[in-house]
Design a protein around this motif. Structure first.
Motif, PDB file in Angstrom:
ATOM      1  N   ASP A  57      36.066 153.386  12.039  1.00  0.00           N
ATOM      2  CA  ASP A  57      35.559 153.997  13.234  1.00  0.00           C
ATOM      3  C   ASP A  57      34.194 154.199  12.886  1.00  0.00           C
ATOM      4  O   ASP A  57      33.207 153.905  13.699  1.00  0.00           O
ATOM      5  CB  ASP A  57      36.308 155.064  13.785  1.00  0.00           C
ATOM      6  CG  ASP A  57      37.511 154.934  14.728  1.00  0.00           C
ATOM      7  OD1 ASP A  57      37.970 153.837  14.738  1.00  0.00           O
ATOM      8  OD2 ASP A  57      37.719 155.794  15.334  1.00  0.00           O
ATOM      9  N   ARG A  58      33.889 154.816  11.726  1.00  0.00           N
ATOM     10  CA  ARG A  58      32.279 154.936  11.186  1.00  0.00           C
ATOM     11  C   ARG A  58      31.643 153.559  11.490  1.00  0.00           C
ATOM     12  O   ARG A  58      30.705 153.467  11.945  1.00  0.00           O
ATOM     13  CB  ARG A  58      32.364 155.374   9.944  1.00  0.00           C
ATOM     14  CG  ARG A  58      31.003 155.466   9.440  1.00  0.00           C
ATOM     15  CD  ARG A  58      31.051 156.038   7.864  1.00  0.00           C
ATOM     16  NE  ARG A  58      29.528 156.220   7.565  1.00  0.00           N
ATOM     17  CZ  ARG A  58      28.618 155.555   7.078  1.00  0.00           C
ATOM     18  NH1 ARG A  58      28.941 154.146   7.186  1.00  0.00           N
ATOM     19  NH2 ARG A  58      27.389 156.107   6.818  1.00  0.00           N
TER      20      ARG A  58
ATOM     21  N   ALA B   2      32.660 150.973  12.977  1.00  0.00           N
ATOM     22  CA  ALA B   2      32.261 150.096  14.323  1.00  0.00           C
ATOM     23  C   ALA B   2      31.424 150.979  15.263  1.00  0.00           C
ATOM     24  O   ALA B   2      30.656 150.347  15.842  1.00  0.00           O
ATOM     25  CB  ALA B   2      33.599 150.425  14.852  1.00  0.00           C
ATOM     26  N   ILE B   3      31.438 152.495  15.087  1.00  0.00           N
ATOM     27  CA  ILE B   3      30.482 152.989  15.803  1.00  0.00           C
ATOM     28  C   ILE B   3      28.975 152.807  15.542  1.00  0.00           C
ATOM     29  O   ILE B   3      27.867 152.414  16.226  1.00  0.00           O
ATOM     30  CB  ILE B   3      30.660 154.592  15.746  1.00  0.00           C
ATOM     31  CG1 ILE B   3      31.797 154.967  16.420  1.00  0.00           C
ATOM     32  CG2 ILE B   3      29.664 155.512  16.410  1.00  0.00           C
ATOM     33  CD1 ILE B   3      32.371 156.545  16.260  1.00  0.00           C
ATOM     34  N   LEU B   4      28.764 152.561  14.147  1.00  0.00           N
ATOM     35  CA  LEU B   4      27.263 152.476  13.796  1.00  0.00           C
ATOM     36  C   LEU B   4      26.757 151.186  14.088  1.00  0.00           C
ATOM     37  O   LEU B   4      25.681 150.823  14.373  1.00  0.00           O
ATOM     38  CB  LEU B   4      27.194 152.778  12.356  1.00  0.00           C
ATOM     39  CG  LEU B   4      27.317 154.373  12.033  1.00  0.00           C
ATOM     40  CD1 LEU B   4      27.275 154.562  10.320  1.00  0.00           C
ATOM     41  CD2 LEU B   4      26.237 155.256  12.503  1.00  0.00           C
TER      42      LEU B   4
ATOM     43  N   ARG C  16      27.962 149.306  16.738  1.00  0.00           N
ATOM     44  CA  ARG C  16      27.622 149.640  18.233  1.00  0.00           C
ATOM     45  C   ARG C  16      26.459 149.998  18.464  1.00  0.00           C
ATOM     46  O   ARG C  16      25.622 149.655  19.113  1.00  0.00           O
ATOM     47  CB  ARG C  16      29.002 150.195  18.997  1.00  0.00           C
ATOM     48  CG  ARG C  16      30.012 149.315  19.072  1.00  0.00           C
ATOM     49  CD  ARG C  16      30.876 149.931  20.410  1.00  0.00           C
ATOM     50  NE  ARG C  16      31.588 151.019  19.825  1.00  0.00           N
ATOM     51  CZ  ARG C  16      32.622 151.526  19.138  1.00  0.00           C
ATOM     52  NH1 ARG C  16      33.197 150.537  18.843  1.00  0.00           N
ATOM     53  NH2 ARG C  16      32.859 152.572  19.067  1.00  0.00           N
ATOM     54  N   VAL C  17      26.011 151.245  17.858  1.00  0.00           N
ATOM     55  CA  VAL C  17      24.702 151.826  17.988  1.00  0.00           C
ATOM     56  C   VAL C  17      23.652 150.750  17.616  1.00  0.00           C
ATOM     57  O   VAL C  17      22.720 150.468  18.374  1.00  0.00           O
ATOM     58  CB  VAL C  17      24.574 152.973  16.983  1.00  0.00           C
ATOM     59  CG1 VAL C  17      23.193 153.556  16.912  1.00  0.00           C
ATOM     60  CG2 VAL C  17      25.471 154.338  17.651  1.00  0.00           C
ATOM     61  N   ARG C  18      23.758 150.123  16.283  1.00  0.00           N
ATOM     62  CA  ARG C  18      22.787 149.147  16.143  1.00  0.00           C
ATOM     63  C   ARG C  18      22.448 148.091  17.005  1.00  0.00           C
ATOM     64  O   ARG C  18      21.557 147.714  17.607  1.00  0.00           O
ATOM     65  CB  ARG C  18      23.158 148.581  14.594  1.00  0.00           C
ATOM     66  CG  ARG C  18      22.680 149.506  13.574  1.00  0.00           C
ATOM     67  CD  ARG C  18      22.657 148.820  12.266  1.00  0.00           C
ATOM     68  NE  ARG C  18      24.084 148.290  11.822  1.00  0.00           N
ATOM     69  CZ  ARG C  18      24.993 148.883  11.357  1.00  0.00           C
ATOM     70  NH1 ARG C  18      24.619 150.236  10.771  1.00  0.00           N
ATOM     71  NH2 ARG C  18      26.044 148.591  11.138  1.00  0.00           N
TER      72      ARG C  18
ATOM     73  N   ALA D 146      23.272 148.497  20.246  1.00  0.00           N
ATOM     74  CA  ALA D 146      22.625 148.848  21.543  1.00  0.00           C
ATOM     75  C   ALA D 146      21.344 148.882  21.636  1.00  0.00           C
ATOM     76  O   ALA D 146      20.728 148.692  22.185  1.00  0.00           O
ATOM     77  CB  ALA D 146      23.513 150.032  21.778  1.00  0.00           C
ATOM     78  N   LEU D 147      20.750 149.330  20.265  1.00  0.00           N
ATOM     79  CA  LEU D 147      19.428 149.367  20.198  1.00  0.00           C
ATOM     80  C   LEU D 147      18.488 148.063  19.639  1.00  0.00           C
ATOM     81  O   LEU D 147      17.284 148.222  20.021  1.00  0.00           O
ATOM     82  CB  LEU D 147      19.096 150.577  19.082  1.00  0.00           C
ATOM     83  CG  LEU D 147      19.601 151.935  19.580  1.00  0.00           C
ATOM     84  CD1 LEU D 147      19.658 152.664  18.254  1.00  0.00           C
ATOM     85  CD2 LEU D 147      19.123 152.434  20.686  1.00  0.00           C
TER      86      LEU D 147
END
Lengths: 203, 466
Positions: free
Chosen positions: A4-5, A7-9, A11-13, A15-16
């Motif tokens: 999850d860590r 995957a979340i990071l 997705r953040v990258r 998105a930005l």
């Protein structure tokens, strides 16, 4: 969880990444968040005493007056930080039962708790507690009356200054007036879980 | 009656509840305005600045999230990540099970509402007790909060007294002070008997890893004074870059939310308790929750992630004041909820695509927002998205006929002239359901179609003469 860590990071990258430019960190003076008119040229002890009253707290500069206040309220049994007690004991004459150990099994026995504050904020009438200075979190919270002993020299003028001085204590808490709620029909009731009386003894 | 789902709910709201929601939101809003404008030299700049700080933090989360994780670990906290609501609930359960813990006391956190944590834990045999007075009442009533800051704004003292009596908290007594005392007595022993205290966080500083938790009741402090394990459940958007930014945000939060200068308890937590301190958690877990936020970050409404959950937009909103919180069918009601709730649904966006339409776009929500979120713009973007995705919109007036008229000048002129008939024909007789629904609670003004065109024409002729 590690998946999850990543995957979340990711997705953040993701998105930005398409942003052509990122919003810059604004440059500002924290003075913007200070009630200048209120604190300009004021004596901090005087201002703090005035402001703590505005949030339904109280400030004493005289131990005898505090003892009288407790007696009048019928709060004769309490807890006191063992480091403070030798200095305060002579003022608490007959009729008071004060313990320097807080027994959580008898939480309702303590009508008041006296602890040491790490500081105060004049602008907002706030008492500052932390883990290093305040002997027991529960002793400052569970009794109906909380008395924080505040040293004059530790009173900050405003919020930005108090934030700048948070220091490296694991836990700092600002207490601004008694615990309160307006959940029932918007009517203000004090002493919900914590103290119904929040008091500073300025020394 | 037809109409939008939110209208349908509004018609079922008893008039006394509508009146009390209206009055209390209005009173808080007015007090807020006075407090901000009397005390600060430039409160609008303060709002804009807070918005810029949070926007910067959001657009640099790829830097700040790993930074805050490293700080928290260095401070002695354990850090977990959860992509979904289910993963977040599982993470909490795993921590509880690893400690052999069966009793949790909870402070108020919106993200725990969002992931329905208490229900999940109860299904797994864990007592998860709400300690915020309002949330506690919501829990014993199996109800839902209807306001972000004031969860039981929709309940009166008589209902609460009845619930307390039913739960064995004393004989019926609807005095608010008595209700509060009884909760105090009941809950303090629950805190002391609990294994784990769960809180959210209003802000997390990337610079220091400091969590900031605010309450008025002191319930979150009691959770962190009585228990030995602290779990903090935090949405990834709660990050602020530096400690000094906290002063700006804290100055705005309570003023905007409850018209107080500062909340009663403002707690700064960087890790488990100090060794010499007898009370408080020896173990601390931070769970960073995504649950749709990264998708919002990728879209064109990412400004909504600046939200600090103060509820000011609810208090000022003419729609919220009339319909109350449950009408939004979401954990997040009001203007912020009309944006955030459909967005957090991801692919299921159409289920709540009606919410962005339940707004007059008056702009008050933007004006009061402490982080200056352009909510009306975001509502428009979401309306557009619903159109693009062909989300059906039952109850909305059909705009096709209007589009046809507006694109053909001759037809438009004819309609303007024909509209005069509306002054003579009762609306009830016009066979357009949407118009009938609209007119059922309103009266049409006198038709003056064509006046503007006449005025323009005269103005032009006059202009030529001059």
């Amino acid at each position: 969880m590690n998946d999850d860590r990543e995957a979340i990071l990711a997705r953040v990258r993701g998105a930005l990444a398409p942003l052509r430019e990122r919003a810059p960190m604004p440059q500002y003076d924290t003075d913007l968040a200070v009630m200048r008119k209120l604190i300009a040229g004021r004596d901090l002890v005087e201002l703090f005493s005035e402001r703590i009253k505005r949030v339904n707290g109280l400030a004493f500069t005289d131990v005898a007056a505090l003892v009288e206040y407790l007696r009048t309220g019928g709060w004769t049994r309490g807890y006191c930080d063992p480091a403070l007690w030798p200095r305060l004991a002579p003022h608490f004459a007959q009729g008071f039962t004060v313990e320097t150990e807080f027994d959580r099994a008898r939480v309702d026995d303590y009508a008041f708790g006296i602890t040491r504050a790490a500081g105060a904020i004049a602008e907002s009438g706030t008492i500052v507690l932390n883990d290093a200075t305040t002997s027991r979190r529960l002793g400052a919270l569970a009794p109906w009356v909380h008395v924080a002993v505040v040293e004059r020299a530790t009173i900050f003028s405003d919020l930005p200054q108090a934030v700048a001085e948070l220091g490296d204590d694991r836990n700092v808490i600002w207490c601004t007036g008694p615990s309160k709620t307006a959940d029932v029909e918007g009517i203000l009731i004090e002493g919900v879980h914590g103290p119904g009386a929040q008091i500073a003894l300025i020394v | 009656m037809r109409g939008q789902p939110i209208d349908q709910f509004a018609t079922t709201l008893p008039p006394d509840k509508r009146a009390s929601v209206y009055q209390s939101t209005k009173a808080t809003h007015e007090k807020r305005t006075k407090l901000l404008f009397d005390q600060f030299a430039d409160p609008n700049r303060l709002r804009e600045l807070a918005g810029e700080i949070k926007q910067h933090a959001l657009e640099n989360l790829d830097t700040y999230l790993p930074q805050v994780e490293a700080r928290l670990r260095a401070n002695g906290a354990q850090v977990h990540w959860a992509s979904t609501a289910e993963a977040a609930c599982e993470a909490v359960l795993k921590i509880m099970q690893a400690r052999g813990a069966s009793r949790m006391v909870k402070a108020k956190t919106m993200v725990s509402e969002e992931i329905e944590l208490a229900h999940f834990l109860e299904r797994h045999g864990i007592e998860a007790l709400e300690t915020d007075l309002g949330e506690f009442i919501v829990q014993i009533d199996h109800d839902h909060p209807s306001h972000i800051v004031r969860p039981i704004i929709h309940k009166n003292r008589r209902e609460i007294a009845t619930s307390f009596e039913r739960e064995g908290l004393g004989a019926y007594n609807d005095d608010p002070a008595t209700i509060t005392r009884r909760a105090r007595q009941y809950l303090r022993h629950k805190y002391l008997a609990a294994d784990v205290g769960l809180t959210g966080a209003n802000f997390v500083s990337a610079e220091s890893g400091r969590l900031v938790v605010v309450t008025n009741e002191g319930n979150s402090r009691f959770c962190l004074a009585a228990t030995k394990c602290h779990i903090a459940l935090i949405g990834i958007e709660k990050i602020v870059p530096r400690d000094r930014d906290l002063a700006i945000l804290l100055n705005l939060l309570a003023r905007s939310g409850t018209a107080q200068e500062l909340t009663v308890y403002t707690e700064f937590i960087t890790g488990p308790k100090a060794a010499a301190q007898p009370d408080g958690p020896e173990e601390m877990h931070v769970i960073f929750v995504d649950n749709g936020r990264t998708e919002v970050l990728a879209g064109d409404c990412r400004e909504i992630l600046r939200c600090i959950r103060c509820g000011a937009c609810l208090n000022v909103c003419p729609v919220y004041r009339q319909v109350s919180g449950h009408a939004y069918r979401s954990v997040y009601p009001g203007p912020v909820g009309a944006v955030l709730s459909p967005l957090l649904l991801g692919e299921k966006f159409p289920q709540k695509a009606d919410l962005p339409k339940a707004s007059s776009l008056c702009g008050a929500c933007n004006e009061v927002c402490p982080v200056n979120i352009p909510i009306p713009d975001l509502l428009l973007r979401l309306r557009h998205r619903a159109k693009e995705e062909h989300v059906p919109s039952p109850g909305s007036p059909p705009m096709g006929a209007w589009a046809l008229l507006a694109s053909q000048p001759a037809a438009w002129r004819a309609a303007l002239a024909g509209g005069k008939l509306l002054n003579y024909v009762p609306t009830k007789l016009i066979p357009v359901p949407a118009l009938q629904a609209w007119a059922a609670t309103r009266s049409l003004p006198e038709w003056r179609g064509g006046e503007f065109r006449k005025w323009m024409k005269q103005r032009r002729t006059k202009g030529r003469r001059d």
